[in-house]
Motif scaffolding. Structure first.
Motif, short mmCIF file in Angstrom:
data_model
loop_
_atom_site.label_atom_id
_atom_site.label_comp_id
_atom_site.label_asym_id
_atom_site.label_seq_id
_atom_site.Cartn_x
_atom_site.Cartn_y
_atom_site.Cartn_z
N ILE A 168 0.86 -1.19 0.00
CA ILE A 168 0.00 0.00 0.00
C ILE A 168 0.90 1.25 0.00
O ILE A 168 2.13 1.15 0.10
N LEU A 169 0.26 2.38 -0.13
CA LEU A 169 0.95 3.66 -0.04
C LEU A 169 0.31 4.45 1.10
O LEU A 169 -0.91 4.42 1.26
N TYR A 170 1.15 5.10 1.91
CA TYR A 170 0.52 5.98 2.89
C TYR A 170 1.04 7.40 2.71
O TYR A 170 2.22 7.64 2.47
N LEU A 171 0.07 8.33 2.76
CA LEU A 171 0.28 9.74 2.44
C LEU A 171 0.10 10.59 3.68
O LEU A 171 -0.95 10.54 4.34
N GLY A 172 1.11 11.37 4.03
CA GLY A 172 0.98 12.29 5.14
C GLY A 172 0.16 13.50 4.72
O GLY A 172 0.49 14.17 3.74
N VAL A 173 -0.91 13.80 5.45
CA VAL A 173 -1.83 14.88 5.08
C VAL A 173 -1.63 16.12 5.96
O VAL A 173 -1.69 17.25 5.50
N ALA A 174 -1.37 15.92 7.26
CA ALA A 174 -1.20 17.06 8.17
C ALA A 174 -0.32 16.65 9.33
O ALA A 174 -0.31 15.48 9.74
N ARG A 175 0.40 17.62 9.90
CA ARG A 175 1.23 17.35 11.07
C ARG A 175 0.90 18.34 12.18
O ARG A 175 0.46 19.46 11.92
N TYR A 176 1.14 17.89 13.41
CA TYR A 176 0.84 18.71 14.57
C TYR A 176 1.52 18.09 15.79
O TYR A 176 1.47 16.88 16.01
N ASP A 177 2.22 18.90 16.57
CA ASP A 177 2.83 18.48 17.84
C ASP A 177 3.59 17.15 17.75
O ASP A 177 3.41 16.25 18.57
N GLY A 178 4.43 17.00 16.73
CA GLY A 178 5.24 15.80 16.62
C GLY A 178 4.52 14.61 16.04
O GLY A 178 5.08 13.51 15.98
N TRP A 179 3.26 14.79 15.62
CA TRP A 179 2.49 13.70 15.03
C TRP A 179 2.17 14.02 13.57
O TRP A 179 2.17 15.18 13.16
N ILE A 180 1.89 12.98 12.83
CA ILE A 180 1.44 13.16 11.45
C ILE A 180 0.24 12.24 11.22
O ILE A 180 0.20 11.11 11.70
N SER A 181 -0.76 12.75 10.54
CA SER A 181 -1.95 11.97 10.19
C SER A 181 -2.10 11.96 8.68
O SER A 181 -1.73 12.92 8.00
#
Length: 666
Positions: free
Chosen positions: A615-628
């Motif tokens: 699969i491929l996973y795409l980082g959409v947004a980051r905040y406080d050391g996390w990425i979703s």
């Protein structure tokens, strides 16, 4: 069960017994809000200090407090009689009985458990003119036992008149002429002696009422190509279904002549007429004099003007032998919560229907006909028959206007309002599945006018990162389906592509400040079906640039529940939030990925566990050391495109080796 109940003990009460009973009952504390270890005292009241006590009682213990002779705690007896009257089969249920006692107010009683969800009983003194049976018990406002009574119609007229004449109701004023949406047809119902008929408005402006109702699954009187001319001549009152008859009676009682009912004012078998008029539906409800919301009615054969359950009378005798009349009645837990900022909580078949949410949100004024009373909401205030005084409380019609008014340098309030609406909308049901986007297009139109943002099948380009991070929730709705749709309705990146409740990531204040999109929208393509540019789509895609990595996805079934895990080299395994059940793609997939990929499962698929599917996973947004971001599978339908499988959240270290990449989502 008899409406009159006696709580008098059958034995002589001695002085010793009387003295003993002056001590508060250990279970119910004599239904007194004062003197309990959990009592809360509020001194802000203009009348001085007031007290409140919330008790949680065991139903089994409570039911055992009254002996076969009727002896026991008088106050527990009041609770038992009330529970017997309004909560079927509560005895032996081993549920918690919640009792809310406020000084000089009525007592609210409810029971935990789905069977009685949202249901309350109210205990109150019989008359404000006589002495209360005990000092802290208050009275309650009279509610007529007939929703078609003169008292209820007076209440409705008063609410509407106050909204129209109050200078503070700025948000409730009619829109400018340039924004005035006119329905093509209306029902002329204003004169009893004249025929009811369908009229063409021919671009003229009328003062009219709208009806919000459930169509139901049975036969419904509708306008068609064959009968609309007959409807334009004469519609006998007796030929109308009972709910439509009630709506006409209400319209006449409000002093109006015209009403808009969707099934009769839109030619249902004309695709062009339906698309044209349904696309205006938001404006039609917004511009109406008032919306009649048949909240209690499951179809057009169920009236909204009906007899309500009468209060029961409880004969209570104090320790001196004096008798008092206490009353109890069934109510609903419907009042807005100012502290939490939530509007009135409504119950009834209409609250499960998708189209009705838009009608509720966009109406300027609305009368809700519920099982217990009539509720009134406008864009400024709330009232109900049990609390008839005007209150500046949160309302559903005020949601979009308030968010629009809060606009400063950004549109965050409007984006939050949209996502809140979609979360509620996703829990509701549609008779026609393809209406998923059209049934919310009226609200989308309001958001588009306010933000000037482009709209792509349920998402906004100017809020794309946040809008992409929706996730499915636990199936708490009857509509929830664990599978992909068999027929295309929306792109996989849209919540509209599934039949399941969804929720959005809601950052706290600190996270909101650090929330940063990691994607760039390069282009978008959307193919509309029909005349509504915010409605049905036949295809859509987003071309994005963002940080991407390839990984493996594995599935496992534990106790009948499927779980899916990202396996990323050099990091811990990450559990994803999957959109629906997943399955390995076919061997003929046009993809450079080794081992095949993954797709959303259809109801016909035979599911089995898989291991290390690419699969491929795409980082959409980051905040406080996390990425979703999004978990994506290679598309079987479109070469070199990707389809959404779910969402993930992980520490930034998992994206250390990510590369910027251009991808197409469909």
């Amino acid at each position: 069960m008899s409406a009159s109940k006696s709580l008098r003990p059958r034995r002589q009460v001695s002085r010793t017994t009387t003295q003993a009973r002056r001590k508060p009952c250990r279970l119910c504390h004599n239904l007194d809000s004062r003197g309990h270890t959990s009592s809360i005292y509020q001194t802000e009241s203009a009348k001085g200090a007031t007290s409140r006590l919330d008790l949680v009682l065991d139903s089994l213990s409570l039911s055992k407090t009254q002996s076969s002779t009727g002896a026991g705690c008088r106050f527990c007896g009041v609770l038992i009689v009330t529970l017997d009257a309004f909560f079927d089969n509560w005895r032996g249920s081993r549920q918690r009985v919640n009792v809310e006692i406020k000084e000089k107010e009525s007592i609210k009683v409810g029971i935990n458990g789905n069977r009685w969800r949202g249901q309350l009983a109210e205990i109150y003194a019989g008359s404000s003119a006589s002495k209360a049976p005990w000092p802290t018990l208050g009275t309650a406002h009279h509610i007529p036992t007939d929703s078609g009574s003169d008292e209820t119609f007076d209440f409705a007229r008063r609410c509407i008149r106050d909204c129209l004449t109050n200078s503070k109701h700025v948000a409730c004023k009619p829109p400018s002429i340039s924004r005035h949406v006119l329905p093509k047809r209306l029902l002329d119902v204003g004169r009893v002696t004249a025929p009811i008929r369908l009229i063409d408005t021919q671009g003229r402006s009328f003062q009219y009422v709208t009806l919000s109702h459930c169509w139901g699954t049975g036969p419904l009187l509708t306008a068609t190509k064959l009968n609309w001319q007959e409807l334009a001549s004469n519609i006998p009152f007796t030929s109308l279904p009972p709910l439509f008859q009630d709506a006409i009676i209400i319209t006449r009682q409000l002093g109006l002549r015209y009403i808009w009912i969707d099934s009769l004012c839109i030619i249902q078998d004309s695709t062009r007429d339906w698309e044209t008029e349904s696309s205006k539906m938001g404006g039609i409800y917004e511009n109406s004099y008032v919306t009649i919301s048949a909240t209690i009615s499951g179809d057009s054969n169920t009236r909204c003007l009906m007899d309500r359950r009468k209060p029961i009378k409880i004969t209570y005798e104090n320790t001196t032998g004096r008798e008092f009349a206490i009353r109890a009645r069934n109510i609903a837990d419907h009042h807005p919560n100012i502290k939490e900022g939530t509007p009135a909580k409504l119950m009834g078949p209409l609250t499960t229907r998708s189209w009705a949410l838009q009608e509720h949100v966009l109406s300027t004024r609305i009368l809700h006909y519920t099982a217990t009373e009539v509720l009134f909401e406008c864009r400024t205030s709330y009232r109900c028959e049990c609390q008839p005084s005007r209150k500046q409380q949160p309302t559903t019609p005020s949601l979009i206007p308030k968010a629009t008014a809060k606009r400063g340098e950004d549109n965050n309030a409007l984006w939050a309002a949209w996502q809140h609406v979609i979360e509620q909308y996703s829990k509701r049901e549609l008779t026609v599945p393809s209406d998923k986007l059209p049934a919310i297009s009226g609200i989308a139109s309001k958001i588009k006018d306010a933000t000037r943002s482009a709209y792509v099948a349920g998402l906004w380009k100017d809020n794309l990162a946040s809008d992409l991070l929706w996730s499915t929730t636990s199936p708490s709705s009857l509509i929830a389906s664990p599978y992909a749709l068999d027929t295309y309705r929306a792109p996989t990146f849209s919540w509209a592509s599934l039949n399941t409740p969804i929720s959005y990531y809601t950052p706290d204040e600190d996270e909101r400040e650090s929330f940063q999109s990691t994607i760039t929208l390069l282009s978008s393509v959307i193919a509309h079906t029909g005349l509504n540019s915010l409605g049905t789509v036949s295809g859509a895609s987003l071309k994005l640039r963002g940080p991407c990595m390839t990984a493996f996805l594995s599935s496992s079934q534990i106790d009948g529940v499927w779980e899916y895990t990202l396996l990323i080299k050099g990091t811990s395994a990450i559990r994803i939030s999957h959109d629906c059940l997943l399955t390995r793609s076919g061997d003929t997939i046009a993809s450079s990925l080794t081992g095949g990929s993954v797709r959303r499962a259809n109801s016909a698929d035979q599911l089995s566990e898989f291991n290390k599917a690419s699969i491929l996973y795409l980082g959409v947004a980051r905040y406080d050391g996390w990425i979703s971001g999004l978990v994506l599978g290679a598309s079987e339908r479109v070469p070199d495109a990707w389809e959404r499988l779910g969402t993930f959240s992980a520490g930034m270290e998992s994206f250390d080796k990510a590369n910027e990449r251009e991808i197409t989502l469909i």
